[in-house]
Design an enzyme around this catalytic site. Structure first.
Site, PDB file in Angstrom:
ATOM      1  N   LYS A 190       1.006  -1.307   0.015  1.00 55.03           N
ATOM      2  CA  LYS A 190       0.157  -0.041   0.121  1.00 55.03           C
ATOM      3  C   LYS A 190       1.011   1.346  -0.121  1.00 55.03           C
ATOM      4  O   LYS A 190       2.128   1.239   0.311  1.00 55.03           O
ATOM      5  CB  LYS A 190      -0.973  -0.109   1.283  1.00 55.03           C
ATOM      6  CG  LYS A 190      -1.768  -1.185   1.187  1.00 55.03           C
ATOM      7  CD  LYS A 190      -2.988  -1.289   2.350  1.00 55.03           C
ATOM      8  CE  LYS A 190      -3.907  -2.221   2.365  1.00 55.03           C
ATOM      9  NZ  LYS A 190      -4.792  -2.352   3.480  1.00 55.03           N
ATOM     10  N   TYR A 211     -12.000  -1.879  -3.781  1.00 56.63           N
ATOM     11  CA  TYR A 211     -12.682  -2.185  -2.470  1.00 56.63           C
ATOM     12  C   TYR A 211     -14.172  -2.268  -2.375  1.00 56.63           C
ATOM     13  O   TYR A 211     -14.745  -1.748  -1.448  1.00 56.63           O
ATOM     14  CB  TYR A 211     -12.027  -1.142  -1.645  1.00 56.63           C
ATOM     15  CG  TYR A 211     -10.688  -1.700  -0.857  1.00 56.63           C
ATOM     16  CD1 TYR A 211     -10.649  -2.823  -0.195  1.00 56.63           C
ATOM     17  CD2 TYR A 211      -9.580  -0.602  -1.139  1.00 56.63           C
ATOM     18  CE1 TYR A 211      -9.508  -3.358   0.483  1.00 56.63           C
ATOM     19  CE2 TYR A 211      -8.425  -1.328  -0.325  1.00 56.63           C
ATOM     20  CZ  TYR A 211      -8.465  -2.301   0.271  1.00 56.63           C
ATOM     21  OH  TYR A 211      -6.968  -2.696   0.774  1.00 56.63           O
ATOM     22  N   ARG A 227      -1.649 -14.183   3.924  1.00 55.71           N
ATOM     23  CA  ARG A 227      -2.320 -13.448   5.200  1.00 55.71           C
ATOM     24  C   ARG A 227      -1.575 -13.584   6.505  1.00 55.71           C
ATOM     25  O   ARG A 227      -1.603 -12.844   7.325  1.00 55.71           O
ATOM     26  CB  ARG A 227      -3.830 -13.788   5.141  1.00 55.71           C
ATOM     27  CG  ARG A 227      -4.431 -13.167   3.828  1.00 55.71           C
ATOM     28  CD  ARG A 227      -6.166 -12.961   3.906  1.00 55.71           C
ATOM     29  NE  ARG A 227      -6.580 -12.274   5.212  1.00 55.71           N
ATOM     30  CZ  ARG A 227      -6.888 -11.130   4.978  1.00 55.71           C
ATOM     31  NH1 ARG A 227      -7.038 -10.589   4.046  1.00 55.71           N
ATOM     32  NH2 ARG A 227      -7.537 -10.650   6.285  1.00 55.71           N
ATOM     33  N   ASN A 287      -1.825   0.093   6.975  1.00 54.26           N
ATOM     34  CA  ASN A 287      -1.345  -1.271   7.405  1.00 54.26           C
ATOM     35  C   ASN A 287      -0.611  -2.097   6.539  1.00 54.26           C
ATOM     36  O   ASN A 287      -0.534  -3.255   6.408  1.00 54.26           O
ATOM     37  CB  ASN A 287      -2.762  -2.032   7.865  1.00 54.26           C
ATOM     38  CG  ASN A 287      -3.561  -2.652   6.865  1.00 54.26           C
ATOM     39  OD1 ASN A 287      -3.583  -1.975   5.776  1.00 54.26           O
ATOM     40  ND2 ASN A 287      -4.761  -3.187   7.355  1.00 54.26           N
ATOM     41  N   HIS A 296      -1.855  -5.424   1.702  1.00 59.50           N
ATOM     42  CA  HIS A 296      -3.291  -6.187   1.196  1.00 59.50           C
ATOM     43  C   HIS A 296      -2.934  -7.765   0.505  1.00 59.50           C
ATOM     44  O   HIS A 296      -1.914  -7.774  -0.042  1.00 59.50           O
ATOM     45  CB  HIS A 296      -3.871  -5.364  -0.036  1.00 59.50           C
ATOM     46  CG  HIS A 296      -5.266  -6.334  -0.329  1.00 59.50           C
ATOM     47  ND1 HIS A 296      -6.531  -6.285   0.150  1.00 59.50           N
ATOM     48  CD2 HIS A 296      -5.416  -7.212  -1.447  1.00 59.50           C
ATOM     49  CE1 HIS A 296      -7.201  -6.967  -0.406  1.00 59.50           C
ATOM     50  NE2 HIS A 296      -6.537  -7.503  -1.530  1.00 59.50           N
ATOM     51  N   GLU A 356      -9.816  -9.930  -7.796  1.00 65.88           N
ATOM     52  CA  GLU A 356      -8.562  -9.089  -7.718  1.00 65.88           C
ATOM     53  C   GLU A 356      -7.585  -9.220  -8.810  1.00 65.88           C
ATOM     54  O   GLU A 356      -7.002  -8.134  -8.898  1.00 65.88           O
ATOM     55  CB  GLU A 356      -8.382  -9.137  -6.071  1.00 65.88           C
ATOM     56  CG  GLU A 356      -9.188  -8.571  -5.075  1.00 65.88           C
ATOM     57  CD  GLU A 356      -8.667  -9.138  -3.643  1.00 65.88           C
ATOM     58  OE1 GLU A 356      -7.634  -9.479  -3.437  1.00 65.88           O
ATOM     59  OE2 GLU A 356      -9.675  -8.508  -2.767  1.00 65.88           O
TER      60      GLU A 356
END
Ligand code: DAT
Ligand code: MG
Length: 137
Positions: free
Chosen positions: A9, A49, A85, A112, A115, A126
């Site tokens: 990000k 998103y 993740r 954060n 993604h 995505e």
């Protein structure tokens, strides 16, 4: 073999963490199948998103995601979705396990760093949002 869409990000790019983040994925045996640096428009971020359009943080999240360049990647490997993740850590860095990317580098629940697709259906939306088939190798 599974594929997942990962984004470094704008905060991660700004903090010069591109190499650090990619290394963490590669060290766990994951492979970078596609990669590029781009800047999302506000509409581009909103489209990505779209599942969160009703959430109170949607406007702020999409402002953040379009504030500077990002690195988008397709990552490939066995159980790539859950592996990525796990390496990322929980959404809120305060809840993220020690040694995860978010625990080590994220400022707060919005900024954060990374993604990662949360399930195969998300990856299927995505990945083609950013990459055509001939760009994934
Ligand atoms: P994740 O990125 O871990 O899959 P998510 O899909 O629930 O988390 O939310 C997408 C992004 O939205 C998340 O990375 C940061 C932002 N976000 C989530 N919950 C938030 C909150 N309570 N306040 C502000 N931003 C939030
Ligand atoms: Mg998510």
């Amino acid at each position: 073999m599974q594929r997942t869409l990962t984004i470094i990000k704008p905060d991660g790019v700004k903090k010069n963490l591109i190499g650090e983040v990619i290394s963490r994925f590669e060290r766990q045996g994951l492979r970078i199948a596609a990669l590029k640096k781009i800047k999302l428009s506000k509409d581009g971020a909103k489209g990505f998103y779209i599942v969160h359009r009703e959430r109170p943080f949607y406007e702020s999240l999409t402002d953040f995601m379009s504030e500077g360049p990002v690195v988008v990647m397709v990552i490939e490997g066995e159980n790539a979705i859950s592996k990525v993740r796990d390496i990322m850590g929980a959404t809120n860095p305060a809840d993220a396990a020690p040694g995860t990317i978010r625990r080590d580098f994220a400022e707060n629940v919005e900024r954060n760093i990374v993604h990662g697709s949360d399930k195969p259906e998300s990856a299927a939306f995505e990945i083609p949002y950013f990459f055509s088939q001939i760009e994934i190798l």
